[in-house]
Write a protein that holds these residues in place. Structure first.
Motif, PDB file in Angstrom:
ATOM      1  N   PRO A  23      65.900  31.967  43.058  1.00  0.00           N
ATOM      2  CA  PRO A  23      66.509  31.690  41.759  1.00  0.00           C
ATOM      3  C   PRO A  23      66.628  30.182  41.531  1.00  0.00           C
ATOM      4  O   PRO A  23      66.676  29.398  42.491  1.00  0.00           O
ATOM      5  N   GLU A  24      66.700  29.805  40.274  1.00  0.00           N
ATOM      6  CA  GLU A  24      66.754  28.386  39.907  1.00  0.00           C
ATOM      7  C   GLU A  24      67.891  27.648  40.616  1.00  0.00           C
ATOM      8  O   GLU A  24      67.777  26.466  40.926  1.00  0.00           O
ATOM      9  N   MET A  25      68.976  28.367  40.922  1.00  0.00           N
ATOM     10  CA  MET A  25      70.121  27.731  41.576  1.00  0.00           C
ATOM     11  C   MET A  25      69.765  27.169  42.945  1.00  0.00           C
ATOM     12  O   MET A  25      70.473  26.319  43.476  1.00  0.00           O
ATOM     13  N   TYR A  27      66.580  25.993  43.539  1.00  0.00           N
ATOM     14  CA  TYR A  27      65.351  25.207  43.392  1.00  0.00           C
ATOM     15  C   TYR A  27      65.515  23.777  43.887  1.00  0.00           C
ATOM     16  O   TYR A  27      64.687  23.270  44.642  1.00  0.00           O
ATOM     17  N   GLN A  28      66.606  23.128  43.461  1.00  0.00           N
ATOM     18  CA  GLN A  28      66.762  21.710  43.779  1.00  0.00           C
ATOM     19  C   GLN A  28      66.836  21.487  45.293  1.00  0.00           C
ATOM     20  O   GLN A  28      66.204  20.581  45.821  1.00  0.00           O
ATOM     21  N   ASN A 176      72.036  36.739  53.327  1.00  0.00           N
ATOM     22  CA  ASN A 176      72.429  36.690  51.911  1.00  0.00           C
ATOM     23  C   ASN A 176      73.626  35.767  51.709  1.00  0.00           C
ATOM     24  O   ASN A 176      73.653  34.963  50.779  1.00  0.00           O
ATOM     25  N   ILE A 179      72.710  32.101  52.045  1.00  0.00           N
ATOM     26  CA  ILE A 179      71.995  31.632  50.854  1.00  0.00           C
ATOM     27  C   ILE A 179      72.981  31.405  49.708  1.00  0.00           C
ATOM     28  O   ILE A 179      72.902  30.423  48.977  1.00  0.00           O
ATOM     29  N   ARG A 180      73.970  32.307  49.572  1.00  0.00           N
ATOM     30  CA  ARG A 180      74.988  32.134  48.527  1.00  0.00           C
ATOM     31  C   ARG A 180      75.814  30.872  48.749  1.00  0.00           C
ATOM     32  O   ARG A 180      76.148  30.160  47.811  1.00  0.00           O
ATOM     33  N   ILE A 183      73.810  28.040  47.539  1.00  0.00           N
ATOM     34  CA  ILE A 183      73.820  27.971  46.072  1.00  0.00           C
ATOM     35  C   ILE A 183      75.118  27.316  45.596  1.00  0.00           C
ATOM     36  O   ILE A 183      75.118  26.497  44.677  1.00  0.00           O
ATOM     37  N   ASN A 184      76.227  27.658  46.261  1.00  0.00           N
ATOM     38  CA  ASN A 184      77.528  27.140  45.834  1.00  0.00           C
ATOM     39  C   ASN A 184      77.801  25.715  46.311  1.00  0.00           C
ATOM     40  O   ASN A 184      78.740  25.080  45.863  1.00  0.00           O
ATOM     41  N   PRO A 186      75.377  22.774  46.486  1.00  0.00           N
ATOM     42  CA  PRO A 186      73.998  22.333  46.304  1.00  0.00           C
ATOM     43  C   PRO A 186      73.691  20.917  46.788  1.00  0.00           C
ATOM     44  O   PRO A 186      72.524  20.588  46.917  1.00  0.00           O
TER      45      PRO A 186
END
Lengths: 397, 256
Positions: A23-25, A27-28, A176, A179-180, A183-184, A186
């Protein structure tokens, strides 16, 4: 261009497998890593530091040991690559050393990791302690209960162990959750994935850090046998990090047979198995296209293996390509066979192997090994962590 | 003209998009909740296709997905339920889900069947723009479906423009780099939305993640074309015995 089995395309594809399905979240983070991992890890200063730590901290090169009694039994020549002698007891630390040095150069202040049996968690906690960096390890709630000694090790090394309470509460869910977390968080966090899975560039990056195993094998084989190339290399495969390392420098040598051994659990077709290539179909899991064990509706299923390290419903994209292209021979061993061989190797060679590793030995009788052939088995880890299982097995006998 | 485009022609602000998981709280509640959302004044429905490993979502949506899967929800089952839904439901509906189940169903068949039952667009967060451009995008277009990409505060201007160019229907602005269902600092969100607005993008922008009630909707929606509520609505329908009245209560609390 010559097709390489060990190196992916620029987009991270090994044949049809790999890529970055994220997901885009994410990507960076992933793009930052993709844009820098090669230039950093190819930098001479990085390589000096990496090699020095592998030598003085991990204890490399690990020996290539001629297993005489085992060779005699099969009427062939069998060498063991002793990754069990690495600091922390398995090959996992080769990768965590590489990634912690990379994370420092990327300016990251916080490390996260997932772990199943706890071996990768311990290897990550170890390098974080070494470098004084905050470490958070996600581990399935069920695995925390099953693997108490490794949980204690991680805590003693200063890591925070966070239970993954979602889904089936095992490795898949720990991944999972990690990875979350990424995302949180970044900007300040690096995610140290423990196997050759995940979005590009992870499979390639982890393979490169583990490839020291086959690099050493070639030099050691030359010294001991007069040839850098054996007839075959054998390794167990869950996600596939020890196999990726053991195969890496032989994949583009067509004369070397590559043998990957998956965990059949109670038996490939019993519904209690982790033999991904036999039971899975192409799909997407944890950010890359690979072979995935799933229902006909595309829901990821929970695998089974006696060894937590092989208990994963996917396989690295490099291995998926080795399987579909026919470059590697994929075999499997059941829980029972693995247990039997853990005891065999203990008594025949005086080495108590990890349950994961024991799977690789279980296929030896099926390979038709000849007298003048040289085979190398990657002895990926030692069996201390499995003592509970071994003690139960002895009590039942 | 697509239903989504038509919506944004008519309504340029405070568009309310509500997400829920198909097959949750019970297998047969999907259409009932869709009707209740339309009747309560929701402008757009985002229907989640449950997946065992929803990486971009938080615990609330993951839990609702696992329950929906236990209830027996599949993509095939969902299309079966959706047959004829356009007789009753006129608001645009987009499907949100993950690539793996869609690939097993067959990407082309999925797009064809979605279009045939009257779905307007797709959100597949783990389909990267590279793959979309190389292969999947043409199939989506062929079946006249809109495709919505996500952008985050970390997405560069260049990439926002690229994703805007690949999207149709609207652009999904994730209010911060985070999974669904987390608390947010709205000053940062507003600054981010103002920045997006300054780009003068081709697509309308809906903001999602962290919006849960009238107050939070009111705080951010004015800086975009509207907003998306997900986890908070899932919580509301899980607590209520009757999905219709729970939906009415929740939505009227947001809108009135």
């Amino acid at each position: 261009m010559i097709k390489s089995f060990s190196k992916p395309t620029e987009q991270g594809y090994y044949g049809d497998f790999g890529g970055a399905y994220i997901p885009e979240m994410l990507y960076q983070n992933v793009e930052h890593l993709r844009g820098n991992y090669l230039s950093i890890s190819n930098d001479p200063q990085f390589q000096l530091e990496f090699d020095a730590l592998l030598k003085d901290y991990v204890g490399r090169p690990t020996p290539l040991f001629l297993a005489e009694r085992l060779s005699e039994r099969f009427g062939s020549t069998i060498y063991l690559k002793r990754e069990d002698l690495c600091h922390t007891g398995a090959h996992k630390i080769n990768n965590t050393i590489g990634q912690i040095l990379l994370a420092q150069r990327l300016g990251k202040k916080r490390i996260i990791a997932e772990t199943g049996a706890g071996q990768h968690g311990v290897a990550t906690a170890t390098v974080c302690a070494l470098k004084g960096i905050e470490c958070i390890v996600y581990m399935g709630e069920k695995d925390i209960q099953r693997q108490a000694p490794n949980v204690a090790r991680m805590k003693m090394l200063g890591a925070k162990v966070v239970p993954a309470t979602s889904g089936s509460k095992t490795l898949k869910d720990a991944t999972n959750e990690a990875i979350r977390d990424w995302i949180n968080n970044p900007t300040d966090t690096h995610y140290i994935i423990g196997s050759v899975v995940g979005p590009h560039p992870y499979p390639d990056m982890v393979s490169r850090f583990q490839s020291v195993i086959s690099k050493e094998m070639r030099a050691q084989l030359m010294e001991k046998t007069g040839s850098e190339l054996p007839k075959r290399v054998i390794a167990c495969v869950g996600g596939g990090s020890n196999a990726a390392g053991a195969f890496y420098h032989f994949l583009d040598e067509p004369g070397v047979d590559i043998v990957a051994v998956e965990a059949a659990g109670h038996g490939v077709h019993t519904g209690m198995s982790a033999a991904t290539t036999q039971l899975g179909v192409p799909g997407i899991l944890h950010g890359s296209k690979s072979i995935v064990m799933q229902t006909p509706d595309g829901q990821v299923v929970e695998p089974h293996s006696i060894s937590a390290g092989l208990d994963y419903p996917g396989i690295g994209p490099m291995h998926a390509n080795l399987y579909t292209s026919g470059r590697a021979i994929f075999m499997s061993a059941t829980d029972e066979e693995a247990l039997k061989w853990a005891f065999e190797i203990s008594r025949v060679e005086g080495i108590i192997p990890a349950l994961e590793t024991a799977h690789a030995f279980a296929v030896l009788g099926q390979l038709g090994m000849k007298k003048d052939e040289v085979s190398v088995i990657c002895l990926s880890g030692r069996g201390d962590k499995d003592l509970g299982t071994y003690m139960n097995a002895m009590n039942e006998q | 003209m697509s239903r989504i485009k038509d919506l944004f022609e008519r309504k340029k602000e405070n568009v309310l998009n509500v997400y829920f998981t198909a097959g949750y709280p019970s297998l047969e509640s999907t259409l009932e909740i869709m009707s209740a959302l339309q009747d309560a004044g929701v402008d757009l429905i985002e229907l989640g296709m449950p997946y065992s490993d929803p990486l971009a979502d938080g615990p609330v949506i993951q839990e609702s997905s696992l329950i929906a899967l236990d209830n027996g929800m599949t993509i095939a089952k969902l299309f079966e339920q959706l047959k004829g839904f356009r007789e009753k439901i006129h608001v645009p509906v987009v499907l949100m889900g993950y690539m793996n189940p869609v690939l097993q169903y067959g990407f082309e068949k999925f797009c064809a069947d979605a279009a045939a039952v009257g779905i307007d667009g797709l959100i597949l967060p783990d389909l990267p723009p590279l793959e979309f451009e190389q292969s999947h995008g043409a199939i989506v277009k062929k079946h006249a479906l809109d495709f919505i990409f996500l952008v985050t505060p970390e997405t560069s201007e260049e990439r926002v423009r690229k994703l805007d160019g690949l999207s149709s229907g609207f652009l999904y602005a994730v209010s911060s780099s985070s999974t669904t269902g987390k608390e947010k600092n709205f000053d940062d969100v507003i600054a981010y939305l103002k920045r997006l607005r300054s780009y003068q993008l081709t697509n309308p922008v809906l903001v999602g993640f962290g919006i849960k009630d009238k107050e939070t909707f009111g705080a951010v929606a004015p800086f975009a074309n509207g907003a998306i509520i997900g986890s908070a609505f899932i919580k509301a329908i899980s607590a209520g015995e009757n999905p219709t009245s729970a939906t009415q209560d929740f939505i009227s609390a947001v809108l009135n």
